[in-house]
Design a protein around this motif. Structure first.
Motif, PDB file in Angstrom:
ATOM      1  N   SER A 159      -6.820   0.797   5.037  1.00 26.73           N
ATOM      2  CA  SER A 159      -6.356  -0.543   5.416  1.00 26.73           C
ATOM      3  C   SER A 159      -5.926  -1.359   4.198  1.00 26.73           C
ATOM      4  CB  SER A 159      -7.454  -1.289   6.185  1.00 26.73           C
ATOM      5  OG  SER A 159      -8.672  -1.306   5.457  1.00 26.73           O
ATOM      6  N   SER A 160      -6.512  -1.102   3.027  1.00 27.48           N
ATOM      7  CA  SER A 160      -6.137  -1.845   1.823  1.00 27.48           C
ATOM      8  C   SER A 160      -4.801  -1.406   1.241  1.00 27.48           C
ATOM      9  CB  SER A 160      -7.231  -1.693   0.762  1.00 27.48           C
ATOM     10  OG  SER A 160      -7.357  -0.336   0.359  1.00 27.48           O
ATOM     11  N   SER A 181     -12.043  -5.735   9.386  1.00 26.35           N
ATOM     12  CA  SER A 181     -10.805  -5.164   8.848  1.00 26.35           C
ATOM     13  C   SER A 181     -10.089  -4.322   9.896  1.00 26.35           C
ATOM     14  CB  SER A 181     -11.111  -4.322   7.612  1.00 26.35           C
ATOM     15  OG  SER A 181      -9.943  -3.714   7.111  1.00 26.35           O
ATOM     16  N   THR A 185      -6.645  -5.636  11.542  1.00 28.06           N
ATOM     17  CA  THR A 185      -5.491  -4.778  11.269  1.00 28.06           C
ATOM     18  C   THR A 185      -4.861  -4.309  12.569  1.00 28.06           C
ATOM     19  OG1 THR A 185      -6.379  -4.019   9.143  1.00 28.06           O
ATOM     20  CG2 THR A 185      -4.734  -2.617  10.195  1.00 28.06           C
ATOM     21  N   ALA A 315      -9.809   1.968   8.390  1.00 29.62           N
ATOM     22  CA  ALA A 315     -10.385   0.664   8.040  1.00 29.62           C
ATOM     23  C   ALA A 315     -11.896   0.864   7.939  1.00 29.62           C
ATOM     24  CB  ALA A 315     -10.028  -0.374   9.090  1.00 29.62           C
TER      25      ALA A 315
END
Length: 404
Positions: A159-160, A181, A185, A315
């Motif tokens: 996710s980052s 997250s 997302t 995530a």
């Protein structure tokens, strides 16, 4: 040309790096902080994201407390903070509290030379420092489950890895995880036009309660508020991170693992419900890449099903591991003592290598869950600065970086 020697090199210009710089500068130390300010928040958070932390838990730290988030922008109680505004706040803080001590060059390596720390920069320059503070944030520790770890980035990302989710419009995406997250997302993907589902081991999704501004006295006694949420344990972990360090290692691990478990923010639920499909109570056991990705799932009864998707986004959080601090020279990584994968730190955030400090997420295993969030910045900056002053000006002034 002679390489300059400075007192303190701070690697990373996010909330922790900028806060340490502000305090160290306020103590009169010769400081330089390296990196693009708030880079991870600008480039590795999805556009449109809102911070889960409340505004009063999102202040960076300066010695006089003049540059908190409320000095940049006043928020109504319970109003979420957009990530782009938080990034702008960090740059505003930098201009006022750090100024010209920032060098936007990235540090590519940290080693030792002649009893000092030697930092190699992306600009081609090098800097020598008597002490070094690593404020690396979360990016080096992004966790991808082993089942999907071998998939190429074209098929599976963390996710980052994403700022712009509009590229997934019209595609089928599976998000692994059940925390904020994952849920945010997935929601942003759906709003960008993707077909999206959540796959998680949890049997049900958890959602935070809507905050109540005015509470009864009994409610406030039973569950006082803190920067980590409501309840006496959260108050302890947020206000006394220095005391957490003295708890047994197993207790600290339990606290970090269980405090603020996977849950979605109250303001996200209405956008999520009906927009994102959910596949809960299932464990990912295998995957294979064909025209797309086929995921093999097992539920609590042992039944196995398959799911076909075009892209997987993990995530699945972050796991601190000294071995993943790749900018440290190999011999320095070996010298950083650890309990399992996480580093052991002194009360001043110093590692077992004299003059080398770690702050932020990397310090959570020592000082508790506050270090996972912005709310821990000021405590860490004050403790580190006291350690730096003692190290650089005290009777035990170091002559070379060594394991202690």
């Amino acid at each position: 040309m002679r390489t300059p020697v400075i007192d303190v090199a701070i690697v990373g210009a996010g909330p922790y790096g900028l806060s340490v710089a502000a305090h160290a500068l306020g103590a009169g130390l010769d400081v330089r902080v390296f990196g693009k300010p708030m880079r991870a928040w600008e480039q590795h958070m999805p556009r449109g994201m809102l911070l889960k932390s409340e505004p009063d838990a999102s202040h960076l730290g300066d010695p006089d407390g003049r540059y908190g988030l409320d000095a940049f922008h006043r928020y109504a109680y319970g109003e979420p903070v957009p990530v782009d505004r938080f990034a702008a706040y960090g740059k505003w803080f930098r201009a006022r509290a750090v100024g010209q001590a920032l060098d936007e060059s990235e540090v590519t390596a940290v080693d030792t030379e002649g009893g000092l720390f030697a930092l190699s920069l992306s600009s081609g320059e090098s800097v020598l420092a008597r002490t070094t503070v690593l404020a690396l944030g979360f990016l080096p520790f992004a966790h991808r489950p082993g089942v999907v770890a071998a998939l190429p980035p074209s098929a599976c990302t963390h996710s980052s890895d994403h700022h712009e989710l509009s590229a997934f419009a019209g595609r089928d995406v599976t998000v692994l995880g059940a925390g904020q997250s994952a849920l945010e997302t997935a929601t942003l993907l759906a709003e960008a036009g993707a077909g999206v589902r959540i796959v998680a081991r949890a049997g049900a999704l958890a959602w935070n309660d809507v905050p109540v501004h005015r509470r009864s006295i009994m409610s406030r006694v039973r569950a006082p508020r803190s920067s980590l949420g409501s309840g006496w344990p959260s108050v302890a972990w947020s206000r006394l991170p220095g005391a957490v360090r003295y708890l047994p290692e197993q207790a600290r691990r339990h606290i970090v693992r269980t405090t603020l478990g996977p849950a979605g923010s109250w303001w996200l639920r209405e956008r999520f419900d009906g927009a994102v499909a959910v596949n809960l109570g299932t464990r990912l056991t295998a995957c294979e890449q064909r025209d797309g990705i086929r995921l093999h799932l097992k539920d609590a009864s042992g039944a196995v099903t398959t799911l076909d998707t075009e892209h997987v986004i993990a995530a699945t959080g972050y796991r601190v591991d000294v071995a993943r601090i790749e900018i440290l020279g190999e011999h320095l990584r070996r010298q950083v003592a650890s309990s399992g994968p996480a580093p052991r730190l002194s009360r001043g955030f110093e590692t077992s290598v004299t003059g080398l400090y770690l702050v932020g997420l990397a310090a959570a295993a020592t000082f508790g869950p506050a270090m996972r969030f912005v709310c821990g910045c000021d405590f860490a900056a004050r403790r580190v600065t006291a350690g730096l002053v003692g190290r650089l000006r005290g009777p035990r002034r170091a002559t070379r970086p060594t394991a202690s």
